[in-house]
Structures are given as structure tokens and as C-alpha cells.
Design a protein around this motif. Structure first.
Motif, PDB file in Angstrom:
ATOM      1  N   PRO A 130       0.814  -1.218   0.000  1.00 36.98           N
ATOM      2  CA  PRO A 130       0.000   0.000   0.000  1.00 36.98           C
ATOM      3  C   PRO A 130       0.850   1.273   0.000  1.00 36.98           C
ATOM      4  O   PRO A 130       1.890   1.346   0.655  1.00 36.98           O
ATOM      5  N   TRP A 131       0.363   2.258  -0.747  1.00 35.71           N
ATOM      6  CA  TRP A 131       0.951   3.591  -0.793  1.00 35.71           C
ATOM      7  C   TRP A 131      -0.185   4.599  -0.633  1.00 35.71           C
ATOM      8  O   TRP A 131      -1.211   4.475  -1.288  1.00 35.71           O
ATOM      9  N   ARG A 132       0.023   5.585   0.223  1.00 38.85           N
ATOM     10  CA  ARG A 132      -1.021   6.591   0.396  1.00 38.85           C
ATOM     11  C   ARG A 132      -0.971   7.603  -0.750  1.00 38.85           C
ATOM     12  O   ARG A 132       0.098   8.044  -1.164  1.00 38.85           O
ATOM     13  N   LEU A 133      -2.179   7.982  -1.232  1.00 40.24           N
ATOM     14  CA  LEU A 133      -2.272   9.003  -2.260  1.00 40.24           C
ATOM     15  C   LEU A 133      -2.296  10.385  -1.623  1.00 40.24           C
ATOM     16  O   LEU A 133      -3.038  10.633  -0.671  1.00 40.24           O
ATOM     17  N   ASN A 134      -1.487  11.270  -2.177  1.00 34.24           N
ATOM     18  CA  ASN A 134      -1.453  12.667  -1.761  1.00 34.24           C
ATOM     19  C   ASN A 134      -1.468  13.539  -3.008  1.00 34.24           C
ATOM     20  O   ASN A 134      -1.042  13.124  -4.083  1.00 34.24           O
ATOM     21  N   THR A 135      -1.927  14.770  -2.862  1.00 32.83           N
ATOM     22  CA  THR A 135      -1.736  15.733  -3.926  1.00 32.83           C
ATOM     23  C   THR A 135      -0.255  16.117  -3.949  1.00 32.83           C
ATOM     24  O   THR A 135       0.500  15.812  -3.017  1.00 32.83           O
ATOM     25  N   LEU A 136       0.152  16.811  -4.993  1.00 29.19           N
ATOM     26  CA  LEU A 136       1.553  17.189  -5.096  1.00 29.19           C
ATOM     27  C   LEU A 136       1.977  18.138  -3.988  1.00 29.19           C
ATOM     28  O   LEU A 136       3.162  18.218  -3.650  1.00 29.19           O
ATOM     29  N   ASP A 137       1.001  18.867  -3.405  1.00 34.51           N
ATOM     30  CA  ASP A 137       1.348  19.757  -2.290  1.00 34.51           C
ATOM     31  C   ASP A 137       1.102  19.111  -0.935  1.00 34.51           C
ATOM     32  O   ASP A 137       1.101  19.783   0.095  1.00 34.51           O
ATOM     33  N   GLY A 138       0.873  17.769  -0.938  1.00 33.32           N
ATOM     34  CA  GLY A 138       0.815  17.033   0.310  1.00 33.32           C
ATOM     35  C   GLY A 138      -0.548  16.864   0.936  1.00 33.32           C
ATOM     36  O   GLY A 138      -0.656  16.316   2.039  1.00 33.32           O
ATOM     37  N   GLN A 139      -1.634  17.275   0.268  1.00 29.75           N
ATOM     38  CA  GLN A 139      -2.965  17.083   0.819  1.00 29.75           C
ATOM     39  C   GLN A 139      -3.361  15.607   0.730  1.00 29.75           C
ATOM     40  O   GLN A 139      -3.168  14.968  -0.305  1.00 29.75           O
ATOM     41  N   THR A 140      -3.949  15.077   1.801  1.00 32.50           N
ATOM     42  CA  THR A 140      -4.328  13.662   1.817  1.00 32.50           C
ATOM     43  C   THR A 140      -5.828  13.442   1.651  1.00 32.50           C
ATOM     44  O   THR A 140      -6.271  12.304   1.548  1.00 32.50           O
ATOM     45  N   THR A 141      -6.612  14.509   1.622  1.00 35.71           N
ATOM     46  CA  THR A 141      -8.060  14.401   1.467  1.00 35.71           C
ATOM     47  C   THR A 141      -8.468  14.976   0.116  1.00 35.71           C
ATOM     48  O   THR A 141      -8.014  16.056  -0.274  1.00 35.71           O
ATOM     49  N   GLY A 142      -9.311  14.239  -0.581  1.00 37.57           N
ATOM     50  CA  GLY A 142      -9.780  14.680  -1.892  1.00 37.57           C
ATOM     51  C   GLY A 142     -11.269  14.477  -2.036  1.00 37.57           C
ATOM     52  O   GLY A 142     -12.011  14.467  -1.045  1.00 37.57           O
ATOM     53  N   LEU A 143     -11.724  14.255  -3.266  1.00 39.33           N
ATOM     54  CA  LEU A 143     -13.155  14.217  -3.574  1.00 39.33           C
ATOM     55  C   LEU A 143     -13.543  12.906  -4.236  1.00 39.33           C
ATOM     56  O   LEU A 143     -12.890  12.443  -5.170  1.00 39.33           O
ATOM     57  N   LEU A 144     -14.663  12.332  -3.747  1.00 33.08           N
ATOM     58  CA  LEU A 144     -15.283  11.165  -4.358  1.00 33.08           C
ATOM     59  C   LEU A 144     -16.625  11.600  -4.950  1.00 33.08           C
ATOM     60  O   LEU A 144     -17.464  12.156  -4.248  1.00 33.08           O
ATOM     61  N   THR A 145     -16.809  11.377  -6.253  1.00 28.83           N
ATOM     62  CA  THR A 145     -18.103  11.568  -6.892  1.00 28.83           C
ATOM     63  C   THR A 145     -18.583  10.226  -7.413  1.00 28.83           C
ATOM     64  O   THR A 145     -17.918   9.205  -7.237  1.00 28.83           O
ATOM     65  N   GLY A 146     -19.747  10.208  -8.071  1.00 26.73           N
ATOM     66  CA  GLY A 146     -20.292   8.950  -8.550  1.00 26.73           C
ATOM     67  C   GLY A 146     -20.874   9.074  -9.941  1.00 26.73           C
ATOM     68  O   GLY A 146     -21.260  10.161 -10.383  1.00 26.73           O
ATOM     69  N   TYR A 147     -20.944   7.959 -10.651  1.00 25.90           N
ATOM     70  CA  TYR A 147     -21.607   7.917 -11.946  1.00 25.90           C
ATOM     71  C   TYR A 147     -22.328   6.589 -12.110  1.00 25.90           C
ATOM     72  O   TYR A 147     -22.206   5.689 -11.260  1.00 25.90           O
ATOM     73  N   PHE A 148     -23.106   6.468 -13.178  1.00 23.45           N
ATOM     74  CA  PHE A 148     -23.954   5.294 -13.349  1.00 23.45           C
ATOM     75  C   PHE A 148     -24.274   5.124 -14.826  1.00 23.45           C
ATOM     76  O   PHE A 148     -23.884   5.943 -15.666  1.00 23.45           O
ATOM     77  N   GLU A 149     -24.984   4.043 -15.145  1.00 24.23           N
ATOM     78  CA  GLU A 149     -25.433   3.792 -16.511  1.00 24.23           C
ATOM     79  C   GLU A 149     -26.949   3.909 -16.548  1.00 24.23           C
ATOM     80  O   GLU A 149     -27.650   3.138 -15.892  1.00 24.23           O
ATOM     81  N   PRO A 150     -27.508   4.881 -17.291  1.00 20.28           N
ATOM     82  CA  PRO A 150     -28.968   5.019 -17.344  1.00 20.28           C
ATOM     83  C   PRO A 150     -29.639   3.760 -17.886  1.00 20.28           C
ATOM     84  O   PRO A 150     -29.076   3.031 -18.712  1.00 20.28           O
ATOM     85  N   LEU A 151     -30.868   3.516 -17.432  1.00 18.11           N
ATOM     86  CA  LEU A 151     -31.710   2.433 -17.933  1.00 18.11           C
ATOM     87  C   LEU A 151     -33.050   3.053 -18.291  1.00 18.11           C
ATOM     88  O   LEU A 151     -33.793   3.496 -17.417  1.00 18.11           O
ATOM     89  N   LEU A 152     -33.365   3.108 -19.596  1.00 17.60           N
ATOM     90  CA  LEU A 152     -34.510   3.875 -20.081  1.00 17.60           C
ATOM     91  C   LEU A 152     -35.349   3.041 -21.041  1.00 17.60           C
ATOM     92  O   LEU A 152     -34.851   2.109 -21.674  1.00 17.60           O
ATOM     93  N   ASP A 153     -36.626   3.406 -21.169  1.00 16.09           N
ATOM     94  CA  ASP A 153     -37.497   2.807 -22.173  1.00 16.09           C
ATOM     95  C   ASP A 153     -37.333   3.562 -23.488  1.00 16.09           C
ATOM     96  O   ASP A 153     -37.090   4.778 -23.508  1.00 16.09           O
ATOM     97  N   ALA A 154     -37.482   2.827 -24.602  1.00 14.66           N
ATOM     98  CA  ALA A 154     -37.302   3.437 -25.915  1.00 14.66           C
ATOM     99  C   ALA A 154     -38.133   2.678 -26.940  1.00 14.66           C
ATOM    100  O   ALA A 154     -38.658   1.594 -26.673  1.00 14.66           O
ATOM    101  N   ARG A 155     -38.233   3.269 -28.130  1.00 16.18           N
ATOM    102  CA  ARG A 155     -38.875   2.613 -29.270  1.00 16.18           C
ATOM    103  C   ARG A 155     -38.036   2.844 -30.524  1.00 16.18           C
ATOM    104  O   ARG A 155     -37.319   3.838 -30.630  1.00 16.18           O
ATOM    105  N   ARG A 156     -38.137   1.888 -31.456  1.00 20.76           N
ATOM    106  CA  ARG A 156     -37.453   2.056 -32.734  1.00 20.76           C
ATOM    107  C   ARG A 156     -38.162   3.084 -33.605  1.00 20.76           C
ATOM    108  O   ARG A 156     -37.529   3.830 -34.335  1.00 20.76           O
TER     109      ARG A 156
END
Length: 401
Positions: A130-156
Motif C-alpha cells: 500500500p501507498w497513500r495518495l497525496n496531492t503534489l502539495d501534500g494534501q491527503t483528502t480529496g473528492l469522491l463523486t459517482g456515476y452510473f449507466e442510465p436504464l430507459l425505455d425506448a422505441r425504434r
């Protein structure tokens, strides 16, 4: 450059990332079998070379030595659930992973499900450091966001309800750069002619069309194509290009219009505004000049997500997007964050989100040394969780010893 670097990641709310200009797009999906192959390293790529003598510097991250006892919750995670993601990544091993990935492939994709979590944990501890992730200026806390795959109804074929098309790439997409804007494709005869007859499916809601374009791919249930069991056929629409126009957030446009404040911005708020102002919905959509085009793919395995930037299918809850200048694709990571919760006047106590994931994707706004975008999966619950995810995060990488 992968297609994920083009367009995606506003998540369900089109807010967490759309207000922060998180936009890129899913890489093209391949239904061909994944086979191990020699890694291709982009010119100028700086790779970590752990040798135990001190910190390691990458273009956008600083790695510092750590111990497994430093990883919060390490002994509690069901690490066997991450094994399929690691196995997938080892079909396309990067530099430094040849020996470890040879053993992973020999053990097989099902190995993690066949043994206890403690055994998988011991295997990881014996092979990875294991290696801890840091920013180049030494910050150890960052941001977690999220994404997903839409599931939709459709017609040809369009009808009174399904009127909003998603298009295949125009024949002149690679010639005319930039291609027509969204507004021009709606209004100019020559622009409309470039996509005439290239409709893949029609959706019932223009905001759903925007959502799948922002995410860059999605699943659709084709209502006028039934399976032998009489159910709508589900297919995946994969990213096939865009018009090279700049991405503009519709959420930001609505904030600028005074529809709501930045703090109030959410996907329900956008939909509410659209219901109350139907005559202005085309104006809102045209505020984003970028148009995304799609190609259809068979949904060979409904239990895995789209193919990420590494070229392997994403696994809900175990795949993340990263800045590849901070973390090489295919690298296992330990996340220490919290589970996003619905808004409440009396928020519940935070729940820990501490788990092993694998860096298998990238995103245009996923930049920095301590940064990750968490793949929640598909469907309504994934949509809701992705839209809520904007959490503080600490992270570690696990690299071959």
C-alpha cells in the motif's frame, strides 16, 4: 485519448458534476473477447517504481509508503467481491504488473468467490504494497463523486409519446469539425439532413435524452422489440462520438436564469422546472451545444457495466474512474469515505464507505492526486446514489511488491 476523456459524468443529478463541469464520455464498447496483451504506454507516461526508499512522484500525485494497518476498515471489507475487477484488469496488465497478473489469471475469475475473504486479503497483502495518495502539495483528502449507466425505455419508431431521437454518428462527423451544434441540428435544414435516417431509438422525455448523452452510454428497453419471453429487448447504447462542440451545463444555465440557487440545484429541481416551463425546455437543452452520438451493442452480460477506459467492463461498487496521471489504470485502490445519504433536516450518522476498488476508467473532470469517480451501476437506485455522491475521500493504491 479514450472516449471517456470526451464526455460524461454529470451523474443522475446533472449537478454534482455538471455544475463542476464534470463532463466526458464513455469509451467505445467492444463486445469482442478480452485477451491479455502487452500494455501500450503513452509517450511521456511516468510510471511509479516502488523500491521502499521513500516517496514516489507521479505527474499529479505523490505516493507515500504505508502499511495495511493504515487502511481504515481493511479487515472488514468483503475483498473477494473485488477479485473479478482485478481479474478483468489483469487481462490488460500495465507495466509492473506482469508477474502479479500472470498469477491472477492462473487463479481465475471465480477464485475470489471460492475462498474466504481473509484468504483473498492475505493474498493481496503478500503480493501488493500500500501507498497513500497525496496531492503534489501534500494534501491527503480529496473528492469522491459517482456515476452510473442510465436504464430507459425506448422505441425504434416514433409515436405520440416517444418522439426524442438518439442518433448514430453522421457520415461527415470526421470531416466537418466542429460539427453542427445542438441548436443547429434542431433547426437548420442542412444540419438536420446530416442525421436524417440515423436514428437509433426514440425516447419519451427530452431530459432522458440529455441524461444518456451526458453519461455517454446507457441501456434501453426497446418497447417495440420483444424477446421470445414477450419482454422488451434490452440493448446497450455505446458512445460513438460527439460534435466537437463545448459542453455547457444545463444546471448552471438554470442557476444563471434564476430558476434556483446553486445550493438548490438537483435533478428533481431540473425536472420540476421543465414541467413548469415546457415551452422553454428546448431553450434549456440548446444551452448545451454538445451533441453525443451512439452505436448499439448487444447486452451480452447484464451483470456488468459498460467498458471503461482500460478496455474492460465496469463492475458496480468495485470500479472507479481516476486521473491516470495520478493512478495508472488497472491499479487496486482502497477508498475511505462515507455512503451518500438522501437530504434530511436531521441527517443520519455517516456510514463508512471503506472498500477495495480497481481504477478502470477515466473522466474529463476526474483530475488530481486524490480523486475518484465511483461506478454505482445502473437503474433508479444507482441514479439516485450517483447524484448524491460528493464526499470527502482518502485513498491508497496497492502496487506490486
Amino acid at each position: 485519448m479514450t472516449v471517456y476523456q470526451f464526455y460524461k459524468r454529470a451523474t443522475a443529478a446533472l449537478v454534482v458534476c455538471s455544475l463542476a463541469a464534470c463532463s466526458s464520455g464513455p469509451s467505445g464498447r467492444s463486445t469482442a473477447p478480452i485477451v491479455a496483451r502487452a500494455p501500450v504506454v503513452a509517450p511521456g507516461t511516468v510510471l511509479p517504481q516502488p523500491d521502499g526508499r521513500g516517496d514516489l512522484v507521479r505527474p499529479r500525485a505523490l505516493w507515500t509508503p504505508a502499511q495495511y494497518t493504515d487502511l481504515p476498515g481493511w479487515s472488514q471489507d468483503r475483498v473477494s467481491e473485488s477479485w473479478p475487477a482485478l481479474w478483468q484488469s489483469c487481462q490488460r496488465p500495465g507495466p509492473g504488473w506482469a508477474t502479479v497478473c500472470a498469477e491472477v489469471r492462473e487463479l481465475g475469475v471465480a477464485w475470489g468467490r471460492q475462498v474466504a475473504d481473509d484468504f483473498v486479503r492475505q493474498w493481496l497483502e503478500g503480493h501488493l504494497r500500500p501507498w497513500r495518495l497525496n496531492t503534489l502539495d501534500g494534501q491527503t483528502t480529496g473528492l469522491l463523486t459517482g456515476y452510473f449507466e442510465p436504464l430507459l425505455d425506448a422505441r425504434r419508431k416514433p409515436d405520440a409519446r416517444f418522439q426524442y431521437p438518439l442518433y448514430r454518428a453522421p457520415a461527415d462527423l470526421g470531416v466537418r469539425k466542429p460539427h453542427y451544434t445542438r441548436a443547429e441540428l434542431d433547426t437548420l435544414p442542412e444540419a438536420r439532413a446530416s442525421v436524417a435516417g440515423r436514428e437509433v431509438v426514440y425516447l419519451a422525455d427530452p431530459l432522458d435524452a440529455l441524461l444518456i448523452q451526458v453519461q455517454g452510454s446507457g441501456r434501453v428497453r426497446v418497447q417495440d422489440e420483444l424477446t421470445a419471453q414477450g419482454q422488451p429487448r434490452t440493448v446497450r447504447l455505446a458512445f460513438a462520438g460527439h460534435n466537437d462542440q463545448p459542453y455547457q451545463s444545463v444546471a448552471r444555465w438554470l442557476v444563471d436564469q434564476g430558476a434556483f440557487t446553486l445550493e438548490q440545484a438537483s435533478w428533481p429541481a431540473i425536472r420540476t422546472w421543465a414541467v413548469q416551463n415546457p415551452q422553454r425546455v428546448p431553450e434549456m437543452l440548446r444551452a448545451n451545444p454538445r451533441m453525443v452520438f451512439f452505436k448499439e451493442e448487444a447486452l451480452l452480460d447484464p451483470q456488468v457495466g459498460p467498458v471503461g477506459a482500460q478496455g474492460v467492463p465496469l463492475i458496480p461498487g468495485r470500479s472507479v474512474a481516476v486521473d491516470r496521471e495520478a493512478v495508472p489504470l488497472g491499479t487496486p485502490m482502497w477508498l475511505d469515505s462515507t455512503v451518500p445519504q438522501p437530504w434530511s433536516p436531521t441527517p443520519p450518522a455517516p456510514q463508512s464507505l471503506q472498500r477495495l476498488v480497481v481504477a478502470q476508467d477515466t473522466g474529463g473532470a476526474i483530475i488530481g492526486g486524490v480523486r475518484a469517480d465511483y461506478f454505482w451501476g445502473w437503474g433508479d437506485e444507482a441514479l439516485a446514489q450517483a447524484g448524491r455522491t460528493k464526499q470527502a475521500m482518502s485513498a491508497w493504491v496497492l502496487w506490486p511488491r
